[in-house]
Design a protein around this motif. Structure first.
Motif, PDB file in Angstrom:
ATOM      1  N   HIS A 141      45.101  42.939  30.403  1.00 33.78           N
ATOM      2  CA  HIS A 141      46.313  43.548  29.849  1.00 33.78           C
ATOM      3  C   HIS A 141      45.968  44.419  28.649  1.00 33.78           C
ATOM      4  CE1 HIS A 141      49.456  41.703  32.205  1.00 33.78           C
ATOM      5  NE2 HIS A 141      48.806  40.547  32.152  1.00 33.78           N
ATOM      6  N   LYS A 147      48.316  41.123  40.648  1.00 37.75           N
ATOM      7  CA  LYS A 147      46.904  41.282  40.286  1.00 37.75           C
ATOM      8  C   LYS A 147      46.083  40.034  40.637  1.00 37.75           C
ATOM      9  CE  LYS A 147      47.934  41.886  35.914  1.00 37.75           C
ATOM     10  NZ  LYS A 147      49.408  41.707  35.951  1.00 37.75           N
ATOM     11  N   SER A 148      46.561  38.888  40.171  1.00 37.30           N
ATOM     12  CA  SER A 148      45.815  37.649  40.439  1.00 37.30           C
ATOM     13  C   SER A 148      45.750  37.374  41.933  1.00 37.30           C
ATOM     14  CB  SER A 148      46.475  36.474  39.731  1.00 37.30           C
ATOM     15  OG  SER A 148      46.406  36.649  38.344  1.00 37.30           O
ATOM     16  N   THR A 149      46.868  37.612  42.610  1.00 35.70           N
ATOM     17  CA  THR A 149      46.896  37.402  44.051  1.00 35.70           C
ATOM     18  C   THR A 149      45.799  38.217  44.728  1.00 35.70           C
ATOM     19  OG1 THR A 149      49.284  37.116  43.886  1.00 35.70           O
ATOM     20  CG2 THR A 149      48.388  37.507  46.078  1.00 35.70           C
ATOM     21  N   THR A 178      57.767  29.799  49.726  1.00 31.95           N
ATOM     22  CA  THR A 178      58.142  28.643  48.908  1.00 31.95           C
ATOM     23  C   THR A 178      59.451  28.101  49.454  1.00 31.95           C
ATOM     24  OG1 THR A 178      58.813  30.359  47.385  1.00 31.95           O
ATOM     25  CG2 THR A 178      57.008  28.965  46.676  1.00 31.95           C
ATOM     26  N   TYR A 193      54.038  34.747  49.994  1.00 28.24           N
ATOM     27  CA  TYR A 193      54.121  33.338  49.596  1.00 28.24           C
ATOM     28  C   TYR A 193      55.377  32.737  50.175  1.00 28.24           C
ATOM     29  CZ  TYR A 193      50.462  34.090  46.094  1.00 28.24           C
ATOM     30  OH  TYR A 193      49.292  34.365  45.469  1.00 28.24           O
ATOM     31  N   PRO A 245      51.945  45.380  35.458  1.00 31.21           N
ATOM     32  CA  PRO A 245      52.861  44.438  34.823  1.00 31.21           C
ATOM     33  C   PRO A 245      52.714  43.030  35.396  1.00 31.21           C
ATOM     34  CG  PRO A 245      54.049  46.020  36.215  1.00 31.21           C
ATOM     35  CD  PRO A 245      52.634  46.445  36.199  1.00 31.21           C
TER      36      PRO A 245
HETATM   37  N1  ATP Z   1      51.669  30.135  44.911  1.00 38.53           N
HETATM   38  C1  ATP Z   1      52.686  31.008  44.794  1.00 38.53           C
HETATM   39  N2  ATP Z   1      53.834  30.734  45.422  1.00 38.53           N
HETATM   40  C2  ATP Z   1      54.884  31.581  45.337  1.00 38.53           C
HETATM   41  N3  ATP Z   1      54.859  32.719  44.659  1.00 38.53           N
HETATM   42  C3  ATP Z   1      53.745  33.045  44.009  1.00 38.53           C
HETATM   43  C4  ATP Z   1      52.599  32.196  44.046  1.00 38.53           C
HETATM   44  N4  ATP Z   1      51.632  32.755  43.309  1.00 38.53           N
HETATM   45  C5  ATP Z   1      52.158  33.899  42.838  1.00 38.53           C
HETATM   46  N5  ATP Z   1      53.410  34.082  43.256  1.00 38.53           N
HETATM   47  C6  ATP Z   1      54.269  35.217  42.991  1.00 38.53           C
HETATM   48  O1  ATP Z   1      53.592  36.365  43.383  1.00 38.53           O
HETATM   49  C7  ATP Z   1      53.783  37.402  42.428  1.00 38.53           C
HETATM   50  C8  ATP Z   1      52.436  37.909  41.992  1.00 38.53           C
HETATM   51  O2  ATP Z   1      51.793  36.901  41.280  1.00 38.53           O
HETATM   52  P1  ATP Z   1      50.414  37.160  40.556  1.00 38.53           P
HETATM   53  O3  ATP Z   1      49.974  35.879  39.986  1.00 38.53           O
HETATM   54  O4  ATP Z   1      49.500  37.848  41.483  1.00 38.53           O
HETATM   55  O5  ATP Z   1      50.852  38.142  39.394  1.00 38.53           O
HETATM   56  P2  ATP Z   1      49.946  38.812  38.267  1.00 38.53           P
HETATM   57  O6  ATP Z   1      49.998  40.262  38.493  1.00 38.53           O
HETATM   58  O7  ATP Z   1      48.637  38.167  38.229  1.00 38.53           O
HETATM   59  O8  ATP Z   1      50.798  38.444  36.964  1.00 38.53           O
HETATM   60  P3  ATP Z   1      50.262  38.034  35.529  1.00 38.53           P
HETATM   61  O9  ATP Z   1      49.885  39.317  34.837  1.00 38.53           O
HETATM   62  O10 ATP Z   1      51.459  37.419  34.881  1.00 38.53           O
HETATM   63  O11 ATP Z   1      49.144  37.108  35.724  1.00 38.53           O
HETATM   64  C9  ATP Z   1      54.577  36.812  41.302  1.00 38.53           C
HETATM   65  O12 ATP Z   1      55.914  37.242  41.419  1.00 38.53           O
HETATM   66  C10 ATP Z   1      54.522  35.354  41.515  1.00 38.53           C
HETATM   67  O13 ATP Z   1      55.734  34.715  41.149  1.00 38.53           O
END
Ligand code: ATP
Ligand code: MG
Lengths: 411, 231
Positions: B199, B44-46, B13, B11, B39
């Protein structure tokens, strides 16, 4: 490629998003109404003012007798200068630049008596040209004083529209008998209603006119109260006035430079000022119109921005579900065009209704009748529509070009 | 069904860039039931957004049902999202002004089906998630569990073989969350591949395979050749 998924879905979206639809339509409508009304009332007022100003007459001067203020050829100052009807005839022949001229003998508070009513009014003895100079026009079926009336000293009378209303309520006055100071006259004409914003000796609608010859036989008044002269064109008035002074100075022995010897009201002077003023007014209107457009445009842009977050999220959802970019953009464009059209049409209709109903408020005497400018109004609607379109188009296109998650997370 | 080779996502930013995924190798077969855990911030979402073609990776190769995703045009991606993948979000992402019926109908509209067929499918799907009586309700007139069931029905609209769910029970209480998981389990038993982020260890335990992410990498994966899957 399936660009337009379904008309039904399109209209369903519009129906579901009532607030957004309403706000867009409202923004366009509001801008349209403001611009149309502004233009309509502005030009209406302007034309009304011009007409009212002309109500007294165009390029005319009114001349009253004066008193000399300078000694001349051994004669003292303070002598009265008065025109006779003969002077007027001579001036008409000898001074170039005169289009029409007429003496005006005025009888103040003369008793008029019809078979219905009595009242007092000013009665003027004038020449036939008087009516044309002063924009006093006879209603259909009638006429102003004419040459035969003059020659035969006829007892004919021309009355203002307000007098006609009072003396002959609900009747056609023409051909009826009217007693003037106890003498029977025949009404030959009634004035067409006109607007007039300046006068001497009362508004024309409350006056009556008889041939000057008849007047003199009734009153044996030697000097006319005043003289009215009309120049051939805008530039000629100054020469005409000079001619007056020269002719009269020679005849009555006073300094031709002595302006006090006559009292002159040159209405064309006022008219010149008035024209400059109205050119400025027109520019002012154009400026206000542009400002209104800009304000309307900002309003529409704001509305588009208010819905931007919602719209961006919606675009994200739709793309996540498999909508194609073209589908989304097409829906957006179609929506804006349709809403602009509706807003413009409704605004147009409302503005027209307001303009049509306005005369019922009875304020046309002061404000004139608003005049609709179709092409300008259409242009205004088009500009607003384009602003609305652009204000929504670029953000929508940006959202549609993003990855769906980005559109979902943009706000 | 899914083959990922050293998938990366960075990402940007402004001035800082962040490596959310640092090289994911992952194979998913037909008819798996997978829980992705890890965690917060582990990516995960990414990862799931990449799987569902809602986002594009910054590196690596992704094959989805035989398609090289990196080479697809925006229209082809739209088609994949429309027909191949059903995505369920934690935040539901229903159109707020549209009824349950209209929400479920949307992907079928994009697929270009006729009114009659759409009606048949929407009715069937909403019946399947137990909302036959809420078809005319808008999201604001439904509970969280009901909204998520509408979202599931919508994800199933064009009968995709891959169902992706990002914390589908995250906004729900245990009871309605349990109902949602039952539905997913049923979809898996029907032969679909279901991948969900959670989770909740109890929910994770019901899945056949567990993938744990940590710092943008796969930490543990008990399935697909590792031999310690529970089935
Ligand atoms: N659009 C974005 N721009 C910059 N950083 C991002 C963006 N989306 C996610 N991140 C960063 O990428 C990392 C992974 O994000 P992600 O949403 O995949 O986490 P996650 O495992 O789904 O967390 P959660 O369990 O809280 O949903 C995080 O550190 C987040 O800050
Ligand atoms: Mg997450």
């Amino acid at each position: 490629m399936l660009v337009f998924v379904s008309l039904k879905q399109f209209f369903r979206d519009l129906r579901n998003q009532k607030l957004r639809t309403f706000m867009t339509i409202f923004g366009i409508m509001w801008g349209t109404i403001s611009v149309i009304l502004l233009l309509a009332f502005g030009t209406g007022l302007q034309e009304h003012q011009v007409k009212s100003f002309k109500g007294l007459g165009e390029q005319i001067s009114i001349i009253w007798s004066g008193v000399t203020s300078k000694p001349w050829n051994g004669l003292p100052r303070g002598r009265r200068v008065r025109l006779t009807e003969e002077d007027i005839t001579n001036i008409k022949i000898s001074v170039p630049g005169i289009r029409r001229i007429s003496p005006e003998y005025t009888g103040h508070s003369v008793m008029l008596k019809s078979h219905r009513n009595n009242l007092v009014a000013n009665v003027s003895g004038v020449w036939p040209e008087f009516g044309m100079m002063r924009n006093i026009i006879a209603r259909d079926g009638g006429r102003f004083i004419n040459a035969r009336d003059m020659d035969e000293k006829r007892r004919t009378i021309f009355i203002g529209d307000e007098l006609a209303e009072k003396l002959f309520p609900g009747e056609d006055p023409i051909g009826q008998s009217l007693q003037v100071r106890g003498m029977p006259f025949v009404v030959v004409g009634v004035m067409v209603t006109k607007s007039q914003d300046s006068s001497y000796g009362g508004r024309d609608k409350r006056n009556a006119y008889i041939p000057s010859t008849t007047f003199q036989s009734m009153y044996s008044q030697r000097f006319p109260n005043n003289t009215i002269v009309q120049a051939v064109d805008d530039g000629a008035m100054k020469g005409v006035i000079d001619g007056f002074y020269r002719y009269l100075a020679a005849k009555y022995n006073f300094d031709p430079e002595d302006t006090e010897a006559l009292q002159i009201w040159d209405t064309s002077e006022g008219f010149k000022f008035f024209y400059t003023f109205f050119m400025a007014f027109k520019l002012f209107l154009v400026g206000i119109g542009c400002l209104t457009l800009i304000t309307g445009g900002i309003g529409v842009t704001n509305i588009m921005n208010v819905v931007l977050e919602e719209r961006t999220k919606e675009i994200g959802i739709k793309m996540a579900l498999g909508a194609k970019r073209a589908t989304i953009m097409f829906q957006f464009m179609f929506e804006t065009i349709l809403l602009t059209f509706i807003g413009g049409a409704v605004g147009f209709a409302l503005a027209l209704i307001i303009i049509k109903l306005f005369p019922l408020l009875n304020m046309t005497d002061e404000l004139g009748t608003p005049i609709v400018h179709f092409s300008e109004s259409l242009g205004a609607v088009a500009i607003l529509g384009i602003i609305a379109f652009l204000a929504g188009f670029f953000p929508a296109r940006r959202a549609a070009r993003l990855e769906p998650v980005k559109a979902l997370k943009l706000f | 069904m899914i083959e990922m080779k050293s998938i990366k996502k960075t990402y940007d930013t402004g001035s800082v860039s962040f490596d959310a995924l640092k090289g994911i190798d992952l194979d998913v077969d037909k008819n798996e039931f997978i829980a992705i855990v890890g965690p917060s911030g582990s990516g995960k979402s990414t990862l799931m957004n990449l799987m569902g073609c809602l986002d594009t990776p910054t590196g690596g190769e992704y094959m989805l049902e035989g398609n090289r995703v990196e080479t697809l045009s925006s229209n082809q991606l739209a088609e994949i999202r429309n027909r191949r993948v059903g995505f369920v979000f934690q935040a539901f992402n229903l159109l707020p002004y549209a009824t349950a019926y209209e929400n479920v109908e949307l992907p079928i509209l994009y697929a270009g089906l006729k009114h009659k067929e759409r009606k048949r499918r929407v009715t069937e799907l909403l019946g399947k998630v137990g909302l036959a009586d809420k078809m005319a309700n808008k999201p604001t007139e439904m509970s969280g569990g009901e909204m998520q069931r509408v979202a599931i029905a919508r994800a199933l609209a064009n009968n995709p073989q891959l169902i992706l769910a990002d914390e589908p029970t995250g906004n729900l209480d245990t009871a309605s969350g349990g109902e949602i998981i039952n539905i997913f389990e049923e979809l898996w038993r029907d032969g679909r591949t279901v991948i969900m982020i959670t989770h909740d260890t109890n929910i994770a335990k019901r899945c056949q395979r567990l993938i744990r992410l940590k710092d943008g990498r796969i930490d543990t994966d008990n399935g697909n050749g590792n031999g310690n899957g529970r089935h």
